[in-house]
Design an enzyme around this catalytic site. Structure first.
Site, PDB file in Angstrom:
ATOM      1  N   GLU A 230       0.842  -1.214   0.000  1.00  0.00           N
ATOM      2  CA  GLU A 230       0.000   0.000   0.000  1.00  0.00           C
ATOM      3  C   GLU A 230       0.873   1.259   0.000  1.00  0.00           C
ATOM      4  OE1 GLU A 230      -3.700  -0.234   2.040  1.00  0.00           O
ATOM      5  OE2 GLU A 230      -3.738  -2.407   1.846  1.00  0.00           O
TER       6      GLU A 230
HETATM    7  N1  CAA Z   1      -6.872  11.281  -3.534  1.00  0.00           N
HETATM    8  C1  CAA Z   1      -7.471  11.767  -4.647  1.00  0.00           C
HETATM    9  N2  CAA Z   1      -6.818  12.028  -5.794  1.00  0.00           N
HETATM   10  C2  CAA Z   1      -5.492  11.777  -5.809  1.00  0.00           C
HETATM   11  C3  CAA Z   1      -4.801  11.278  -4.691  1.00  0.00           C
HETATM   12  C4  CAA Z   1      -5.555  11.038  -3.512  1.00  0.00           C
HETATM   13  N3  CAA Z   1      -4.988  10.544  -2.420  1.00  0.00           N
HETATM   14  N4  CAA Z   1      -3.503  11.143  -5.013  1.00  0.00           N
HETATM   15  C5  CAA Z   1      -3.372  11.540  -6.300  1.00  0.00           C
HETATM   16  N5  CAA Z   1      -4.590  11.922  -6.769  1.00  0.00           N
HETATM   17  C6  CAA Z   1      -4.919  12.447  -8.081  1.00  0.00           C
HETATM   18  C7  CAA Z   1      -4.232  13.795  -8.328  1.00  0.00           C
HETATM   19  O1  CAA Z   1      -4.980  14.858  -7.833  1.00  0.00           O
HETATM   20  C8  CAA Z   1      -4.143  13.834  -9.851  1.00  0.00           C
HETATM   21  O2  CAA Z   1      -5.398  14.176 -10.369  1.00  0.00           O
HETATM   22  P1  CAA Z   1      -5.577  15.466 -11.373  1.00  0.00           P
HETATM   23  O3  CAA Z   1      -4.718  15.187 -12.576  1.00  0.00           O
HETATM   24  O4  CAA Z   1      -7.028  15.504 -11.667  1.00  0.00           O
HETATM   25  O5  CAA Z   1      -5.079  16.632 -10.588  1.00  0.00           O
HETATM   26  C9  CAA Z   1      -3.941  12.362 -10.204  1.00  0.00           C
HETATM   27  O6  CAA Z   1      -4.432  11.578  -9.104  1.00  0.00           O
HETATM   28  C10 CAA Z   1      -2.495  12.020 -10.469  1.00  0.00           C
HETATM   29  O7  CAA Z   1      -1.769  12.377  -9.324  1.00  0.00           O
HETATM   30  P2  CAA Z   1      -0.202  12.479  -9.297  1.00  0.00           P
HETATM   31  O8  CAA Z   1       0.267  13.301 -10.455  1.00  0.00           O
HETATM   32  O9  CAA Z   1       0.188  12.890  -7.925  1.00  0.00           O
HETATM   33  O10 CAA Z   1       0.216  10.980  -9.586  1.00  0.00           O
HETATM   34  P3  CAA Z   1       1.647  10.321  -9.594  1.00  0.00           P
HETATM   35  O11 CAA Z   1       1.727   9.444 -10.760  1.00  0.00           O
HETATM   36  O12 CAA Z   1       2.707  11.337  -9.380  1.00  0.00           O
HETATM   37  O13 CAA Z   1       1.567   9.318  -8.345  1.00  0.00           O
HETATM   38  C11 CAA Z   1       1.880   8.480  -6.163  1.00  0.00           C
HETATM   39  C12 CAA Z   1       1.479   9.673  -7.058  1.00  0.00           C
HETATM   40  C13 CAA Z   1       1.554   8.960  -4.751  1.00  0.00           C
HETATM   41  C14 CAA Z   1       3.333   8.147  -6.257  1.00  0.00           C
HETATM   42  C15 CAA Z   1       1.000   7.253  -6.535  1.00  0.00           C
HETATM   43  O14 CAA Z   1       1.367   6.717  -7.780  1.00  0.00           O
HETATM   44  C16 CAA Z   1       1.045   6.156  -5.504  1.00  0.00           C
HETATM   45  O15 CAA Z   1       0.388   6.254  -4.465  1.00  0.00           O
HETATM   46  N6  CAA Z   1       1.784   5.043  -5.764  1.00  0.00           N
HETATM   47  C17 CAA Z   1       1.845   3.918  -4.894  1.00  0.00           C
HETATM   48  C18 CAA Z   1       0.764   2.950  -5.243  1.00  0.00           C
HETATM   49  C19 CAA Z   1       0.564   1.933  -4.158  1.00  0.00           C
HETATM   50  O16 CAA Z   1       0.313   2.280  -3.005  1.00  0.00           O
HETATM   51  N7  CAA Z   1       0.632   0.651  -4.532  1.00  0.00           N
HETATM   52  C20 CAA Z   1       0.367  -0.387  -3.617  1.00  0.00           C
HETATM   53  C21 CAA Z   1      -0.453  -1.444  -4.293  1.00  0.00           C
HETATM   54  S1  CAA Z   1      -1.908  -1.948  -3.504  1.00  0.00           S
HETATM   55  C22 CAA Z   1      -1.498  -3.002  -2.253  1.00  0.00           C
HETATM   56  O17 CAA Z   1      -0.397  -3.090  -1.810  1.00  0.00           O
HETATM   57  C23 CAA Z   1      -2.665  -3.777  -1.701  1.00  0.00           C
HETATM   58  C24 CAA Z   1      -2.337  -5.026  -0.978  1.00  0.00           C
HETATM   59  O18 CAA Z   1      -2.317  -6.090  -1.537  1.00  0.00           O
HETATM   60  C25 CAA Z   1      -2.133  -5.007   0.496  1.00  0.00           C
END
Ligand code: CAA
Length: 380
Positions: A363
């Site tokens: 996550e």
């Molecule tokens: N809430 C709402 N919208 C969000 C948001 C949030 N928390 N975070 C980003 N967004 C939106 C942004 O506002 C943007 O929207 P707009 O273009 O309309 O403004 C869009 O999403 C893109 O945002 P970013 O440009 O910030 O995106 P990014 O590519 O730079 O990524 C990141 C940001 C935080 C690195 C994200 O990619 C991320 O969280 N990555 C990690 C993913 C992850 O947690 N993977 C784990 C897999 S699931 C798992 O592990 C489950 C399990 O089995 C236990």
């Protein structure tokens, strides 16, 4: 903040503690060794209402707040993080995502069974090349009119073989980047949906982690969650809450290891006295206790933010970042305090140390939490 628990929250905490001691503890070492999924234990957690804790009772949930959920996660994770991750994924990622963004028909068809624990769900975002970089999805969901044609591979999926319902994030329009991604509900048994091998893991070995393959799977349009192109936001919003659950898991792992180390240090004698009387051990316990209390404050604060409709992206990321580091540090010290016994499975702390590591990875890795935190403080 005042974290005085209500009578209801205290009773739920106690119920989770009793369940963990009586039902999870007896087979936890064997399940870890054999990588055995806790089937009976999951069924009982469903009966206790732990699988749909925050879901509205009209959809079969317990209708509780996030703090209650965090308390349950903490207690279960003290004993068995393999079981608590199943609770976390079902509550935070699957049920919350469906209840918040699903249609009424989706809720009736899927949420009611998920919230009661009749079935469990999985959240499928990660790919071989898109774990942290979640916009780089290679899995495609091509719009074919009244259905999407789903193709691709998902990796490290918790509840991979035991789930009945899968929330799959896939790219519909590559040119639109994150705005071309959709979240689809896929049923187990859909034609072309295949299960990859089970991963042989360092920790949380009782949970079943698989890769999943989708080969021309037809997913009806009514199974899309939200508007066309909402999939990436769906994943981000859902993960923001999920991080609170994993932070609580990390807190529980740390607290479980600390409790074992404290007890052991009062029983084990060396140089003529209980080892807790040696400052080398007493200072370790003091650090562990302090760090756990600080982590608990961050985790409960994030839960309270969510409950009071405050923004919880920042507090959830901080809670996960800090609590997972505390889980790692505390479990390593707990093994150290146990000495040779700490290296032996019967004493539980080596398992907690192995389980702690995943809380810094899934996550969102610790590095991802730092991206979320730094972006938030730099744009304020
Ligand atoms: N809430 C709402 N919208 C969000 C948001 C949030 N928390 N975070 C980003 N967004 C939106 C942004 O506002 C943007 O929207 P707009 O273009 O309309 O403004 C869009 O999403 C893109 O945002 P970013 O440009 O910030 O995106 P990014 O590519 O730079 O990524 C990141 C940001 C935080 C690195 C994200 O990619 C991320 O969280 N990555 C990690 C993913 C992850 O947690 N993977 C784990 C897999 S699931 C798992 O592990 C489950 C399990 O089995 C236990």
């Amino acid at each position: 903040m005042n974290f005085t628990l209500t009578e209801e929250q205290r009773l739920i905490q106690e119920a989770a503690r009793d369940f963990a001691q009586n039902d999870l503890l007896p087979g936890v070492i064997e399940r870890d060794e054999a990588q055995k999924f806790p089937t009976d234990e999951v069924r009982k957690m469903g009966e206790l209402g732990f699988l749909g804790m925050m879901v509205d009772p009209k959809y079969g949930g317990s209708g509780l707040d996030t703090l209650s959920y965090v308390l349950v996660m903490e207690e279960l994770s003290k004993i068995d993080a393999s079981s608590s991750v199943i609770v976390s994924v079902n509550n935070s990622l699957v049920c919350w995502g469906l209840e918040t963004f699903g249609t009424e028909a989706q809720k009736e068809k899927y949420l009611t069974r998920l919230a009661t624990g009749e079935i469990i769900g999985a959240f499928c975002l990660s790919e071989p090349e898109a774990g942290s970089d979640a916009t780089s999805q290679k899995t495609t969901a091509i719009d074919k009119g009244d259905y999407y044609l789903l193709n691709g591979t998902k990796n490290w999926i918790t509840n991979g073989s035991s789930a009945e319902v899968y929330l799959v994030i896939a790219q519909t329009d590559k040119d639109k980047k994150h705005k071309g991604i959709n979240a689809l509900i896929v049923d187990k048994g859909a034609k072309g949906f295949e299960l990859g091998p089970k991963e042989n893991k360092l920790g949380i070995r009782g949970s079943d982690t698989h890769s999943l393959m989708f080969n021309d799977v037809k997913v009806p349009k009514e199974n899309r969650i939200g508007e066309d192109g909402f999939g990436f936001k769906f994943a981000m919003k859902t993960l923001a809450g999920g991080r609170i659950g994993i932070a609580a898991q990390a807190l529980g792992i740390a607290a479980g290891a600390y409790e074992l180390a404290l007890k052991y240090s009062k029983e084990r004698k060396a140089f003529g006295t209980e080892i807790s009387n040696h400052q080398a051990i007493a200072f370790k316990l003091a650090d562990m206790h302090t760090n756990i209390e600080a982590a608990r404050n961050l985790v409960y604060k994030a839960a309270c933010d969510k409950d009071s409709n405050e923004d919880y992206d920042l507090s959830g990321a901080m809670a996960k970042l800090y609590a997972s580091q505390v889980a790692m540090d505390t479990t390593i010290e707990a093994v150290q305090i146990h000495g040779g016994n700490g290296f032996v499975k019967d004493y539980h702390v080596e398992r907690l140390m192995r389980d702690a590591k995943i809380t810094q990875i899934y996550e969102g890795t610790s590095e991802i939490q730092k991206i979320v935190i730094s972006r938030s403080i730099l744009t304020d």
